[in-house]
Write an enzyme that holds these catalytic residues in place. Structure first.
Site, short mmCIF file in Angstrom:
data_model
loop_
_atom_site.label_atom_id
_atom_site.label_comp_id
_atom_site.label_asym_id
_atom_site.label_seq_id
_atom_site.Cartn_x
_atom_site.Cartn_y
_atom_site.Cartn_z
N ASP A 70 41.86 30.71 35.89
CA ASP A 70 42.49 31.61 35.64
C ASP A 70 44.01 31.89 36.24
O ASP A 70 43.92 31.39 37.34
CB ASP A 70 41.85 33.11 35.60
CG ASP A 70 41.01 33.32 36.90
OD1 ASP A 70 41.34 32.65 38.14
OD2 ASP A 70 40.24 34.13 36.70
N ASN A 141 32.92 44.15 38.69
CA ASN A 141 32.46 44.73 37.63
C ASN A 141 31.46 43.57 36.96
O ASN A 141 31.22 43.62 35.72
CB ASN A 141 33.37 45.05 36.95
CG ASN A 141 34.72 44.24 36.56
OD1 ASN A 141 34.46 43.01 36.87
ND2 ASN A 141 35.61 44.47 35.71
N HIS A 143 32.54 40.40 36.45
CA HIS A 143 33.53 39.39 35.71
C HIS A 143 33.12 38.19 36.24
O HIS A 143 33.02 37.65 37.48
CB HIS A 143 34.92 39.72 35.55
CG HIS A 143 35.61 39.79 36.50
ND1 HIS A 143 36.90 40.65 36.98
CD2 HIS A 143 35.74 39.14 38.06
CE1 HIS A 143 37.41 40.29 37.83
NE2 HIS A 143 36.71 39.30 38.71
N GLU A 148 36.33 40.01 31.61
CA GLU A 148 35.73 41.17 31.90
C GLU A 148 34.73 41.90 31.07
O GLU A 148 34.38 41.19 30.01
CB GLU A 148 36.98 42.02 31.71
CG GLU A 148 38.11 41.85 32.55
CD GLU A 148 38.23 42.29 33.94
OE1 GLU A 148 37.04 42.07 34.56
OE2 GLU A 148 39.16 42.41 34.55
#
Ligand code: F6R
Length: 261
Positions: A70, A141, A143, A148
């Site tokens: 990413d 979280n 991810h 996400e």
């Protein structure tokens, strides 16, 4: 999933680096390339240090092709917060990889060109025969990459919105939240799960709850890392704190026994 717990970040990082170096050395011996999927963030920094050390001891990266997971969007690729700069600093400038073999999503691409660009990123991975080893960290979280919570199991490389949790975690790089990009370009969950082998690393107590969710929880879009349970060849490399919430039957305590390359 194989969960391996190490006594320190250093020994876990060295183990991960050796797995990667062994793959490179094996492929080099038969003149085959090695295709790596790479992550950024604080988690893999020591692993890259160890890989650079193994390169200095003779492991050549001349036949390595890499695809990063990413990049923030939009961002100047040359800015100090970009994942382009991270990769230069922690790996690329230290090893003999060819610049044309290093792929990172382009944070500078025109908005209107993103969709074609992402499709081409996927096709480029396929043209190189797919990813041999994908390296992952885990977000607070759950991810993986910048997929996400809510990301589909079938997602591919695309532009994504970053969650509040992710943007808050990035304040340490950008100084304040307003400066953290709201979006990114990320490989999808499907892209990640197509890798032949996946190595996830996580260190410290703050990752313990999410590691438990990913390893022992329900497989669900709400915890993207839980999709790793469906992958046939995934190693989860942890220190004792990151493993502290796991049921003991799911984990193996390991001494680093891999042969030195
Ligand atoms: C980075 C990436 C992210 C990070 C994750 C953990 O390329 O894709 O998923 O791996 O946010 O970040 P750290 O390692 O900083 O805790």
């Amino acid at each position: 999933m194989e969960v391996l717990v190490f006594e320190s970040i250093k020994s876990g990082s060295l183990y991960a680096a050796q797995l990667i170096a062994n793959e490179i050395v094996t492929n080099n011996s038969v003149q085959e390339k090695t295709v790596l999927g790479l992550a950024t963030g604080s988690t893999p920094i020591q692993m890259y240090d160890e890989l650079v050390g193994l390169h200095k001891k003779g492991v050549s990266f001349a036949n390595v092709v890499s695809y990063n997971l990413d990049e923030y969007y939009p961002i100047n690729n040359s800015s100090s917060q970009s994942y382009h700069s991270f990769m230069d600093e922690h790996l690329f400038k230290h090893v003999d990889m060819h610049p044309e073999n290093r792929f990172i999503p382009n944070g500078e691409i025109e908005e209107s060109a993103i969709s074609n660009y992402c499709e081409e990123y996927e096709q480029s991975i396929s043209r190189n025969g797919g990813i041999d080893i994908q390296v992952l960290g885990l977000g607070l979280n759950g991810h993986i990459g910048f997929n996400e919570p809510g990301s589909s199991r079938d997602s591919r490389t695309r532009k994504v919105d970053l969650s509040e949790v992710t943007r808050t975690a990035a304040i340490k790089q950008f100084g304040k939240e307003e400066l953290v990009p709201a979006t990114a370009i990320s490989m999808g969950i499907k892209t990640i799960l197509e890798a032949e082998q996946i190595i996830v690393m996580a260190w410290g107590e703050k990752k313990a709850d999410m590691i438990k969710e990913c390893v022992e929880g329900e497989v669900s879009e709400e915890v993207p890392g839980s999709f790793l349970q469906t992958h046939p060849n995934t190693k989860i490399i942890l220190d004792a704190s990151a493993a502290s919430k796991l049921s003991t039957e799911n984990i193996s305590l390991v001494e680093n026994k891999l042969s030195k390359t």
